[in-house]
Design a protein around this motif. Sequence first.
Motif, mmCIF file in Angstrom:
data_model
loop_
_atom_site.group_PDB
_atom_site.id
_atom_site.type_symbol
_atom_site.label_atom_id
_atom_site.label_comp_id
_atom_site.label_asym_id
_atom_site.label_seq_id
_atom_site.Cartn_x
_atom_site.Cartn_y
_atom_site.Cartn_z
ATOM 1 N N GLU A 167 0.788 -1.230 0.000
ATOM 2 C CA GLU A 167 0.000 0.000 0.000
ATOM 3 C C GLU A 167 0.823 1.285 0.000
ATOM 4 O OE1 GLU A 167 -3.195 -0.074 2.885
ATOM 5 O OE2 GLU A 167 -3.177 -2.265 2.927
ATOM 6 N N THR A 189 -5.403 -10.631 5.405
ATOM 7 C CA THR A 189 -6.210 -9.454 5.711
ATOM 8 C C THR A 189 -7.416 -9.866 6.549
ATOM 9 O OG1 THR A 189 -7.349 -9.704 3.570
ATOM 10 C CG2 THR A 189 -5.474 -8.201 3.660
ATOM 11 N N THR A 193 -12.144 -4.836 3.661
ATOM 12 C CA THR A 193 -11.489 -3.568 3.332
ATOM 13 C C THR A 193 -9.991 -3.770 3.114
ATOM 14 O OG1 THR A 193 -11.462 -3.166 5.721
ATOM 15 C CG2 THR A 193 -13.143 -2.026 4.423
ATOM 16 N N GLY A 194 -9.361 -4.552 3.997
ATOM 17 C CA GLY A 194 -7.945 -4.830 3.820
ATOM 18 C C GLY A 194 -7.680 -5.624 2.550
ATOM 19 N N ASN A 196 -9.437 -5.565 -0.177
ATOM 20 C CA ASN A 196 -9.593 -4.682 -1.335
ATOM 21 C C ASN A 196 -8.425 -3.719 -1.476
ATOM 22 O OD1 ASN A 196 -12.015 -5.683 -2.392
ATOM 23 N ND2 ASN A 196 -13.240 -4.513 -0.936
ATOM 24 N N ARG A 197 -7.869 -3.258 -0.349
ATOM 25 C CA ARG A 197 -6.693 -2.376 -0.452
ATOM 26 C C ARG A 197 -5.512 -3.122 -1.054
ATOM 27 N NH1 ARG A 197 -8.099 -0.937 4.816
ATOM 28 N NH2 ARG A 197 -6.288 -2.092 5.633
ATOM 29 N N VAL A 198 -5.202 -4.293 -0.504
ATOM 30 C CA VAL A 198 -4.012 -5.025 -0.946
ATOM 31 C C VAL A 198 -4.162 -5.487 -2.394
ATOM 32 C CG1 VAL A 198 -2.649 -7.119 -0.598
ATOM 33 C CG2 VAL A 198 -3.317 -5.729 1.365
ATOM 34 N N CYS A 201 -4.343 -2.388 -4.807
ATOM 35 C CA CYS A 201 -3.008 -1.807 -5.012
ATOM 36 C C CYS A 201 -2.145 -2.714 -5.882
ATOM 37 C CB CYS A 201 -2.329 -1.557 -3.672
ATOM 38 S SG CYS A 201 -2.974 -0.134 -2.754
#
Length: 315
Positions: A167, A189, A193-194, A196-198, A201
């Motif tokens: 990230e 994760t 939410t985690g 989707n971030r990882v 990115c």
Amino acid sequence: MEYVSIDLWAANLELPLPDLSTWLARLDARVAQTAARGAHMLVLPEFSCAQWLSFAPIDLPPENIMAWLAECGTVALDAIAVMAARHGVTILPGTIPFPAAPVDGQPAFLNRAWLMTPDGSRHPQDKLSLTPLEEHGAGGITIRGDTINVIDWNGLRVAMIICLDTEFTHLWSRLGQLDLDLIIIPAKTDMITGYNRVFGCARSRAIELQTVICVLGAVGVPFGQAATDTGVGGASVFTPCDISVSLDGVHAHIQAQTAALMTDLVLSASDIPVGASRRLRNGFAEAEVCPALWNADHLVVNDSGEAKQVSAPHQ
């Protein structure tokens, strides 16, 4: 290599095991399957070793959990090295705590991934940025790594980046200068939410760096309640999004998996186009755009607002 084939095991951490030998036997069976289909590598998620807690001593003090996992890891890594040699498959067994120098008299550990190759080599990579739970967990202190290791693997330039490290833009600016053919991201994760971030990115980084990125995450948590746990895993292989490589930049994908699904899936990604991505990245193939060859060093920033000094926590 022009193409590479990799298996990504989105392991379910909630499946109980009686002992380390059983875990190793299950891993050996997976490695055999990877070898049988002619693939080059099997990858497990970050902290896949957490599944070992299902057979930890009942009276293990919480503050000794990391040390116990590290001790098991020493045994496991020796066995995994034998597997890699026997099957001719490179294995990345997720991450395992690795002892570091004590911090204020307390035991400390690195969150370390290992790339185990059939020739007996063991290539480490430590996680570079930590979640608050890692830094202040009851099981032991985790410290940040401070090195990016580039590995020569079958003629490819490979790096491992662990979960949260995906990230941070400044890190990837550095990685973009290294002409990497393959970046592997083991992750774990705790919420969608985690995830989707990882994964989001990772997909963007494949486009920015014009390289191949494999990312996978574990499902669930040890001792979890599958119906209510929020831990989400999955696996994807992302590539540059260019007419000469891929129309959408998604080479292979399994959707996000929750513990409630009770899955323990392997994404078998075949013929990943590392060669075409390399030519694109280095300007040796016609490309729609060339983000990997561009830098912003020549730009001048005109800021009409008053500069403000803001202190931010170190990541």
